[in-house]
Design a protein around this motif. Structure first.
Motif, PDB file in Angstrom:
ATOM      1  N   UNK A  67      51.167  32.152  43.630  1.00 34.33           N
ATOM      2  CA  UNK A  67      49.844  31.146  45.284  1.00 34.33           C
ATOM      3  C   UNK A  67      50.004  32.523  46.149  1.00 34.33           C
ATOM      4  N   UNK A  68      50.618  33.561  46.056  1.00 38.13           N
ATOM      5  CA  UNK A  68      49.683  34.673  47.248  1.00 38.13           C
ATOM      6  C   UNK A  68      48.983  35.291  46.829  1.00 38.13           C
ATOM      7  N   UNK A  69      48.586  35.291  45.599  1.00 31.46           N
ATOM      8  CA  UNK A  69      47.799  36.480  44.856  1.00 31.46           C
ATOM      9  C   UNK A  69      46.440  35.262  44.828  1.00 31.46           C
ATOM     10  N   UNK A  70      46.749  33.647  44.750  1.00 32.47           N
ATOM     11  CA  UNK A  70      45.537  33.590  45.019  1.00 32.47           C
ATOM     12  C   UNK A  70      45.043  32.993  46.615  1.00 32.47           C
ATOM     13  N   UNK A  71      46.405  33.120  47.497  1.00 33.08           N
ATOM     14  CA  UNK A  71      45.826  32.792  48.682  1.00 33.08           C
ATOM     15  C   UNK A  71      44.965  34.911  48.879  1.00 33.08           C
ATOM     16  N   UNK A  72      45.728  35.238  48.605  1.00 31.60           N
ATOM     17  CA  UNK A  72      45.328  37.176  49.221  1.00 31.60           C
ATOM     18  C   UNK A  72      43.325  36.727  48.620  1.00 31.60           C
ATOM     19  N   UNK A  73      43.162  36.943  47.808  1.00 36.63           N
ATOM     20  CA  UNK A  73      41.844  36.498  47.110  1.00 36.63           C
ATOM     21  C   UNK A  73      40.862  35.313  47.925  1.00 36.63           C
ATOM     22  N   UNK A  74      41.201  34.138  48.366  1.00 38.28           N
ATOM     23  CA  UNK A  74      40.961  33.389  49.342  1.00 38.28           C
ATOM     24  C   UNK A  74      40.377  34.203  50.175  1.00 38.28           C
ATOM     25  N   UNK A  75      41.556  34.852  50.377  1.00 39.12           N
ATOM     26  CA  UNK A  75      40.951  35.366  52.245  1.00 39.12           C
ATOM     27  C   UNK A  75      40.022  36.115  52.084  1.00 39.12           C
ATOM     28  N   UNK A  76      39.840  37.253  50.904  1.00 38.54           N
ATOM     29  CA  UNK A  76      39.505  38.314  50.750  1.00 38.54           C
ATOM     30  C   UNK A  76      37.844  37.904  51.388  1.00 38.54           C
ATOM     31  N   UNK A  77      37.534  36.630  50.624  1.00 37.04           N
ATOM     32  CA  UNK A  77      36.020  36.020  49.872  1.00 37.04           C
ATOM     33  C   UNK A  77      35.405  35.308  50.976  1.00 37.04           C
ATOM     34  N   UNK A  78      36.763  34.655  51.886  1.00 37.31           N
ATOM     35  CA  UNK A  78      35.914  34.073  53.076  1.00 37.31           C
ATOM     36  C   UNK A  78      35.892  34.340  54.369  1.00 37.31           C
ATOM     37  N   UNK A  79      34.554  34.879  54.724  1.00 40.77           N
ATOM     38  CA  UNK A  79      34.562  35.795  55.336  1.00 40.77           C
ATOM     39  C   UNK A  79      35.309  34.996  57.170  1.00 40.77           C
ATOM     40  N   UNK A  80      35.592  35.720  57.699  1.00 40.93           N
ATOM     41  CA  UNK A  80      36.031  34.993  58.821  1.00 40.93           C
ATOM     42  C   UNK A  80      36.713  33.484  59.184  1.00 40.93           C
ATOM     43  N   UNK A  81      37.737  33.707  58.087  1.00 31.26           N
ATOM     44  CA  UNK A  81      38.174  32.624  58.141  1.00 31.26           C
ATOM     45  C   UNK A  81      39.689  32.881  57.165  1.00 31.26           C
ATOM     46  N   UNK A  82      40.848  32.658  56.950  1.00 31.68           N
ATOM     47  CA  UNK A  82      42.152  33.290  56.278  1.00 31.68           C
ATOM     48  C   UNK A  82      42.912  31.769  56.541  1.00 31.68           C
ATOM     49  N   UNK A 140      31.217  33.736  45.575  1.00 32.60           N
ATOM     50  CA  UNK A 140      31.662  35.214  45.461  1.00 32.60           C
ATOM     51  C   UNK A 140      32.237  35.315  44.815  1.00 32.60           C
ATOM     52  N   UNK A 141      33.788  34.957  44.324  1.00 28.81           N
ATOM     53  CA  UNK A 141      34.395  34.983  43.673  1.00 28.81           C
ATOM     54  C   UNK A 141      34.003  34.531  41.916  1.00 28.81           C
ATOM     55  N   UNK A 142      33.850  34.369  41.860  1.00 27.43           N
ATOM     56  CA  UNK A 142      32.554  34.273  39.981  1.00 27.43           C
ATOM     57  C   UNK A 142      32.503  35.453  40.003  1.00 27.43           C
ATOM     58  N   UNK A 143      31.105  35.400  40.856  1.00 26.20           N
ATOM     59  CA  UNK A 143      30.456  36.697  40.921  1.00 26.20           C
ATOM     60  C   UNK A 143      30.598  38.095  41.048  1.00 26.20           C
ATOM     61  N   UNK A 144      31.925  38.301  41.553  1.00 31.95           N
ATOM     62  CA  UNK A 144      32.980  39.267  41.643  1.00 31.95           C
ATOM     63  C   UNK A 144      33.664  38.863  40.287  1.00 31.95           C
ATOM     64  N   UNK A 145      34.035  38.161  40.176  1.00 28.97           N
ATOM     65  CA  UNK A 145      34.934  38.311  38.586  1.00 28.97           C
ATOM     66  C   UNK A 145      34.391  38.700  36.993  1.00 28.97           C
ATOM     67  N   UNK A 146      33.097  38.115  37.521  1.00 33.13           N
ATOM     68  CA  UNK A 146      32.478  38.292  36.487  1.00 33.13           C
ATOM     69  C   UNK A 146      31.477  40.072  36.043  1.00 33.13           C
ATOM     70  N   UNK A 147      31.429  40.557  37.540  1.00 35.97           N
ATOM     71  CA  UNK A 147      30.989  42.107  37.965  1.00 35.97           C
ATOM     72  C   UNK A 147      32.814  42.785  37.189  1.00 35.97           C
TER      73      UNK A 147
END
Length: 150
Positions: A67-82, A140-147
């Motif tokens: 959960x913590x790792x997932x939430x950090x990922x979501x925070x990293x890719x959700x601009x202006x939203x935590x 954005x997460x999928x593109x980043x993961x592929x990169x």
């Protein structure tokens, strides 16, 4: 049974568990009853079989364990939203999809399928604009993961 139905059940189980509920077998039976009522399942459809139960359990336990790792990922890719500001349903859908994209590693389920099903869940269970937001974050997460794996 379709994986999309099992994903929907898993999303609801995760939501219940993270909201302080049990998220147990009784909950799963009620969820499947609701899915039958919503005509997402045939009226005579049985509760999930062994494979669907295993998939639902893997999703539920996977999300909760990371959960913590997932939430950090979501925070990293959700601009202006935590994650603290997101509607709970949207956040649950995102958590489920992020876990599946980053950790499920099932070559038969491409990330685009996970994203498409998350968007459909958002259209069904959340606000109209939520599906676009979820699509953008997951894209954005999928593109980043592929990169990162290229």
């Amino acid at each position: 049974m379709a994986r999309s139905v099992a994903r929907t059940a898993a999303m609801q189980m995760i939501y219940e568990r993270l909201s302080g509920g049990d998220g147990n077998d009784d909950s799963l039976r009620m969820i499947y009853d609701e899915l039958r009522d919503e005509q997402k399942l045939p009226v005579k459809a049985e509760d999930p079989g062994i494979n669907d139960r295993a998939f639902i359990t893997r999703l539920l336990e996977g999300v909760l364990s990371r959960l913590d790792e997932i939430d950090q990922t979501i925070n990293s890719f959700s601009h202006r939203w935590t994650v603290d500001r997101m509607p709970r349903v949207d956040l649950t859908i995102l958590r489920l999809a992020v876990w599946e994209i980053l950790f499920e590693n099932d070559p038969e389920i491409p990330p685009e399928v996970v994203v498409a099903e998350a968007v459909e869940m958002a259209k069904q269970y959340s606000e109209e604009e939520s599906s676009r937001f979820i699509n953008g974050v997951l894209g954005a997460i999928v593109r980043s993961d592929r990169n990162n794996h290229a």
